[in-house]
Scaffold this motif. Structure first.
Motif, PDB file in Angstrom:
ATOM      1  N   THR A   1       0.827  -1.214   0.000  1.00 54.74           N
ATOM      2  CA  THR A   1       0.000   0.000   0.000  1.00 54.74           C
ATOM      3  C   THR A   1       0.857   1.259   0.000  1.00 54.74           C
ATOM      4  O   THR A   1       0.517   2.234  -0.656  1.00 54.74           O
ATOM      5  CB  THR A   1      -0.964   0.009   1.204  1.00 54.74           C
ATOM      6  N   ALA A   2       1.967   1.238   0.722  1.00 49.97           N
ATOM      7  CA  ALA A   2       2.873   2.398   0.742  1.00 49.97           C
ATOM      8  C   ALA A   2       3.539   2.563  -0.617  1.00 49.97           C
ATOM      9  O   ALA A   2       3.675   3.689  -1.120  1.00 49.97           O
ATOM     10  CB  ALA A   2       3.914   2.247   1.845  1.00 49.97           C
ATOM     11  N   ALA A   3       3.971   1.467  -1.211  1.00 55.64           N
ATOM     12  CA  ALA A   3       4.583   1.516  -2.537  1.00 55.64           C
ATOM     13  C   ALA A   3       3.583   2.041  -3.557  1.00 55.64           C
ATOM     14  O   ALA A   3       3.927   2.858  -4.422  1.00 55.64           O
ATOM     15  CB  ALA A   3       5.097   0.140  -2.937  1.00 55.64           C
ATOM     16  N   CYS A   4       2.348   1.606  -3.457  1.00 52.52           N
ATOM     17  CA  CYS A   4       1.291   2.074  -4.364  1.00 52.52           C
ATOM     18  C   CYS A   4       1.065   3.573  -4.197  1.00 52.52           C
ATOM     19  O   CYS A   4       0.978   4.304  -5.178  1.00 52.52           O
ATOM     20  CB  CYS A   4      -0.009   1.304  -4.099  1.00 52.52           C
ATOM     21  N   ALA A   5       0.979   4.022  -2.963  1.00 51.07           N
ATOM     22  CA  ALA A   5       0.735   5.442  -2.698  1.00 51.07           C
ATOM     23  C   ALA A   5       1.870   6.303  -3.250  1.00 51.07           C
ATOM     24  O   ALA A   5       1.623   7.343  -3.867  1.00 51.07           O
ATOM     25  CB  ALA A   5       0.564   5.681  -1.200  1.00 51.07           C
ATOM     26  N   ALA A   6       3.116   5.878  -3.041  1.00 52.89           N
ATOM     27  CA  ALA A   6       4.256   6.644  -3.534  1.00 52.89           C
ATOM     28  C   ALA A   6       4.296   6.643  -5.063  1.00 52.89           C
ATOM     29  O   ALA A   6       4.524   7.692  -5.682  1.00 52.89           O
ATOM     30  CB  ALA A   6       5.555   6.080  -2.968  1.00 52.89           C
ATOM     31  N   SER A   7       4.064   5.495  -5.674  1.00 53.37           N
ATOM     32  CA  SER A   7       4.068   5.401  -7.138  1.00 53.37           C
ATOM     33  C   SER A   7       2.975   6.264  -7.736  1.00 53.37           C
ATOM     34  O   SER A   7       3.200   6.975  -8.722  1.00 53.37           O
ATOM     35  CB  SER A   7       3.871   3.953  -7.577  1.00 53.37           C
ATOM     36  N   THR A   8       1.806   6.205  -7.138  1.00 53.62           N
ATOM     37  CA  THR A   8       0.686   7.019  -7.619  1.00 53.62           C
ATOM     38  C   THR A   8       1.020   8.495  -7.507  1.00 53.62           C
ATOM     39  O   THR A   8       0.795   9.260  -8.453  1.00 53.62           O
ATOM     40  CB  THR A   8      -0.596   6.687  -6.835  1.00 53.62           C
ATOM     41  N   ALA A   9       1.564   8.894  -6.377  1.00 54.57           N
ATOM     42  CA  ALA A   9       1.922  10.306  -6.181  1.00 54.57           C
ATOM     43  C   ALA A   9       2.935  10.761  -7.227  1.00 54.57           C
ATOM     44  O   ALA A   9       2.793  11.840  -7.821  1.00 54.57           O
ATOM     45  CB  ALA A   9       2.466  10.517  -4.769  1.00 54.57           C
ATOM     46  N   MET A  10       3.944   9.942  -7.457  1.00 50.59           N
ATOM     47  CA  MET A  10       4.972  10.312  -8.429  1.00 50.59           C
ATOM     48  C   MET A  10       4.391  10.446  -9.837  1.00 50.59           C
ATOM     49  O   MET A  10       4.687  11.409 -10.547  1.00 50.59           O
ATOM     50  CB  MET A  10       6.106   9.281  -8.414  1.00 50.59           C
ATOM     51  N   LEU A  11       3.571   9.490 -10.224  1.00 50.20           N
ATOM     52  CA  LEU A  11       2.962   9.549 -11.552  1.00 50.20           C
ATOM     53  C   LEU A  11       2.019  10.748 -11.666  1.00 50.20           C
ATOM     54  O   LEU A  11       1.982  11.416 -12.704  1.00 50.20           O
ATOM     55  CB  LEU A  11       2.240   8.241 -11.866  1.00 50.20           C
ATOM     56  N   MET A  12       1.282  11.035 -10.607  1.00 52.76           N
ATOM     57  CA  MET A  12       0.365  12.170 -10.640  1.00 52.76           C
ATOM     58  C   MET A  12       1.123  13.499 -10.725  1.00 52.76           C
ATOM     59  O   MET A  12       0.652  14.434 -11.371  1.00 52.76           O
ATOM     60  CB  MET A  12      -0.574  12.151  -9.431  1.00 52.76           C
TER      61      MET A  12
END
Length: 162
Positions: free
Chosen positions: A114-125
């Motif tokens: 979940t943390a990896a997903c949140a960070a990846s999403t933030a970076m892509l956004m």
């Protein structure tokens, strides 16, 4: 000649969600974020691999428009902005995408899905929001569709695996 109050200088940043008075446009931003999250969480054990794949696919499309150095700079900026929220992301100067993806993989692998997903999403956004500000929503959507295709778009409404 107009004077800008010093309190306002530097308060706006491209990494933030575009401020829109229109609730439909804000919803588009939220839907785009959910699409990325759903793609990443479809297989919770593969968040890191999917994240790297999304970055590589987006980089392939952006390379044609802004070149490798442009992609490297946008990635580095996205990483820098995301480190404010995810301090565990390993900082590094702009570098070749392959080296950057190796560093990103190492950072993400050390975190829960979940943390990896949140960070990846933030970076892509961060990258997507920057693109929207630079070239507009329509062209950005066209690039995203070409990069990620129906894999991300058509599965946006599906629930991630529990």
């Amino acid at each position: 000649f107009s004077v800008v109050p010093t309190a306002l200088v530097g308060t706006w940043s491209m990494h933030r969600k575009p401020q829109r008075k229109d609730p439909i446009m804000a919803t588009v931003h939220e839907q785009r974020q959910r699409r990325i999250e759903h793609a990443l969480l479809r297989d919770p054990g593969a968040v890191v691999d999917v994240s790297i794949r999304l970055w590589e696919q987006l980089a392939t499309e952006l390379n044609q428009i802004i070149g490798e150095r442009g992609v490297e700079s946008m990635y580095a900026r996205s990483l820098h902005q995301s480190q404010k929220q995810f301090s565990w992301l390993t900082p590094h100067p702009p570098q070749a995408l392959e080296a950057a993806m190796t560093a990103l993989r190492a950072s993400l692998q050390g975190q829960a899905g979940t943390a990896a997903c949140a960070a990846s999403t933030a970076m892509l956004m961060h990258v997507i929001n920057t693109l929207i500000l630079l070239i507009g929503e329509l062209l950005t959507n066209s690039i995203l569709l070409k990069a990620w295709g129906d894999d991300v778009v058509n599965n946006a409404g599906t629930e991630p695996n529990e």
